[in-house]
Design an enzyme around this catalytic site. Structure first.
Site, short mmCIF file in Angstrom:
data_model
loop_
_atom_site.label_atom_id
_atom_site.label_comp_id
_atom_site.label_asym_id
_atom_site.label_seq_id
_atom_site.Cartn_x
_atom_site.Cartn_y
_atom_site.Cartn_z
CG ASP A 76 -1.97 1.09 1.16
OD1 ASP A 76 -2.98 0.87 0.49
OD2 ASP A 76 -1.77 2.17 1.77
CG ASN A 84 -5.04 11.13 -5.68
OD1 ASN A 84 -4.38 11.15 -6.72
ND2 ASN A 84 -5.57 10.02 -5.21
CG HIS A 89 -7.83 12.59 -8.82
ND1 HIS A 89 -7.88 11.59 -7.88
CD2 HIS A 89 -8.69 13.54 -8.40
CE1 HIS A 89 -8.74 11.90 -6.93
NE2 HIS A 89 -9.25 13.09 -7.22
CD GLU A 119 -4.55 4.17 -1.57
OE1 GLU A 119 -4.73 4.57 -0.41
OE2 GLU A 119 -5.43 4.20 -2.45
#
Length: 223
Positions: A76, A84, A89, A119
């Protein structure tokens, strides 16, 4: 993500050009393209969650059949929401693609890197014991940390947390339970400060009857 064999078959009547074979080859390429779209994440070009689920079931079955362990890495990206929120984005998309490219570069061809969602990534390492899986995860973690993504000529530093474990012939977990086990280790890496790899104790995962380095030294003396 997979090799394709585009060897053209010969015309059965020996003609140099055969419209039927040309149509067959075009159809074959179209089918292969559609198959890739079904199994591939369009953002990162890694395998998608659907393929991950199928491949993990197959590899765990192979472990029961052959005794070769299957390693799983859950990864992760740390503080990805900040990317973001701060950069937009599209910047986040560039980070995801960058991490995907690192995975393809660093992993073996038999390994199965997948985008698990958002993610988070899942990497299946067939025939891999825990020490080698941990080493692979550490190499990837280091590569992510040391290769920032350039945004508007400014380096964006990215780090990742990972959980790693292996499935062995003696395991009786379902595929879903195994994923939850490794995901729990990922959570441990997060709570311990991020940018690290969490895994079971290496000694506890050692096959029964295998002598460790300390035991060898005690028995036989130093090399």
């Amino acid at each position: 993500m997979r090799d394709k064999d585009h060897k053209k078959p010969q015309c059965p009547v020996g003609e140099p050009r055969c419209e039927h074979i040309d149509s067959l080859m075009a159809l074959r390429e179209e089918v292969e393209t559609l198959a890739d779209l079904v199994l591939t994440d369009p953002m990162t070009r890694l395998f998608n969650y659907r393929h991950f689920s199928q491949a993990l079931e197959q590899e765990l079955e192979r472990t029961h059949r052959t005794g070769q362990p299957t390693a799983l890495i859950m990864l992760d990206l740390d503080h990805f929401k900040r990317v973001n929120d701060t950069w937009g984005h599209e910047a986040g998309n560039r980070v995801l693609r960058h991490v995907g490219e690192l995975m393809v570069t660093l992993l073996r061809k038999i390994d199965i890197p997948c985008r698990y969602g958002g993610e988070e990534f899942a990497l299946i390492l067939p025939g891999t014991p825990l020490p080698r899986a941990v080493n692979a995860a550490e190499r990837l973690r280091t590569a992510i940390e040391e290769t920032p993504v350039m945004l508007e000529e400014k380096p964006l530093l990215v780090t990742a947390s990972m959980g790693v474990s292996v499935y062995q012939r003696s395991s009786n977990l379902s595929a879903d339970s195994f994923v939850k086990q490794v995901d729990a280790l990922l959570y441990v890496a997060k709570t311990q400060g991020r940018n690290r790899v969490a895994h079971p104790d290496l000694e506890s995962m050692k096959p029964k009857g295998q002598v460790g380095a300390d035991e060898k030294a005690a028995l036989y003396g130093p090399d």
